[in-house]
Motif scaffolding. Structure first.
Motif, short mmCIF file in Angstrom:
data_model
loop_
_atom_site.label_atom_id
_atom_site.label_comp_id
_atom_site.label_asym_id
_atom_site.label_seq_id
_atom_site.Cartn_x
_atom_site.Cartn_y
_atom_site.Cartn_z
N GLY A 130 0.83 -1.20 0.00
CA GLY A 130 0.00 0.00 0.00
C GLY A 130 0.87 1.25 0.00
O GLY A 130 2.09 1.19 0.03
N LYS A 131 0.18 2.39 -0.04
CA LYS A 131 0.87 3.68 -0.13
C LYS A 131 1.89 3.84 0.99
O LYS A 131 1.59 3.62 2.17
N ASP A 132 3.10 4.23 0.60
CA ASP A 132 4.20 4.52 1.51
C ASP A 132 4.72 3.30 2.27
O ASP A 132 5.46 3.45 3.25
N TYR A 133 4.33 2.11 1.88
CA TYR A 133 4.85 0.89 2.50
C TYR A 133 5.45 0.00 1.43
O TYR A 133 4.89 -0.14 0.34
N PHE A 134 6.55 -0.55 1.78
CA PHE A 134 7.22 -1.44 0.84
C PHE A 134 7.88 -2.55 1.65
O PHE A 134 8.53 -2.29 2.66
N ASP A 135 7.70 -3.74 1.22
CA ASP A 135 8.27 -4.89 1.90
C ASP A 135 9.12 -5.66 0.89
O ASP A 135 8.80 -5.72 -0.29
#
Length: 166
Positions: free
Chosen positions: A129-134
């Motif tokens: 989702g927005k502003d999250y990165f895994d």
């Protein structure tokens, strides 16, 4: 053939703490050679040396292309020395020379295959989702041990080592 085979622990050839064991030609019953017989202390030293290398990062920090070349070189070594290795397998196991050569070729193939795969081991990117990165990366867990069968020792060892090193 050499009359005495030592163990290789922590970068050096060494005698076994439990003495020696005879290697018998199953086809004739004759003694071929002696092998250093490891004891618990030898196993502990080998595990500690492997753990030290693992913790140092010397292998895992190599660029994948370099690690792959190292693993491929192991396969080339087997093929370059097949005329020395296969007769020893024949005498020690009682298998026909043609089958011993196939075993060495199969072992070399594992090193070739996994050496080529070293550059393809990649992690995953997972959008959350927005502003999250895994993301994931694959790293070695540590030291492992294998129990290798008597009838295909070179090929089964190659199957375990080649994948782990790559």
């Amino acid at each position: 053939m050499k009359t005495y085979w030592q163990n290789y622990i922590d970068g050096a050839w060494c005698d076994g703490g439990a003495g020696r064991i005879d290697v018998i030609n199953p086809g004739t019953g004759e003694k071929l050679a002696e092998q250093a017989l490891a004891d618990a202390g030898d196993v502990d030293r080998a595990v500690m040396a492997a753990r030290r290398v693992h913790m140092s990062g010397d292998l895992s920090d190599l660029r994948p292309v370099e690690r792959g070349r190292m693993v491929q070189a192991m396969g080339r070594f087997l093929l370059d020395h097949i005329d020395e290795i296969a007769p020893v397998l024949t005498l020690e196991q009682g298998k026909p020379l043609w089958e011993a050569r196939i075993e060495v070729e199969g072992a070399a193939r594992y090193f070739e295959y996994y050496g080529n795969q070293a550059e393809t081991v990649e992690g995953r990117s997972i959008p959350l989702g927005k502003d999250y990165f895994d993301f994931t990366t694959y790293e070695p867990f540590g030291v492992s041990a294998q129990i290798i069968p008597w009838n295909y020792p070179v090929e089964m060892t190659a199957r375990s080592l080649s994948a782990a090193l790559a």
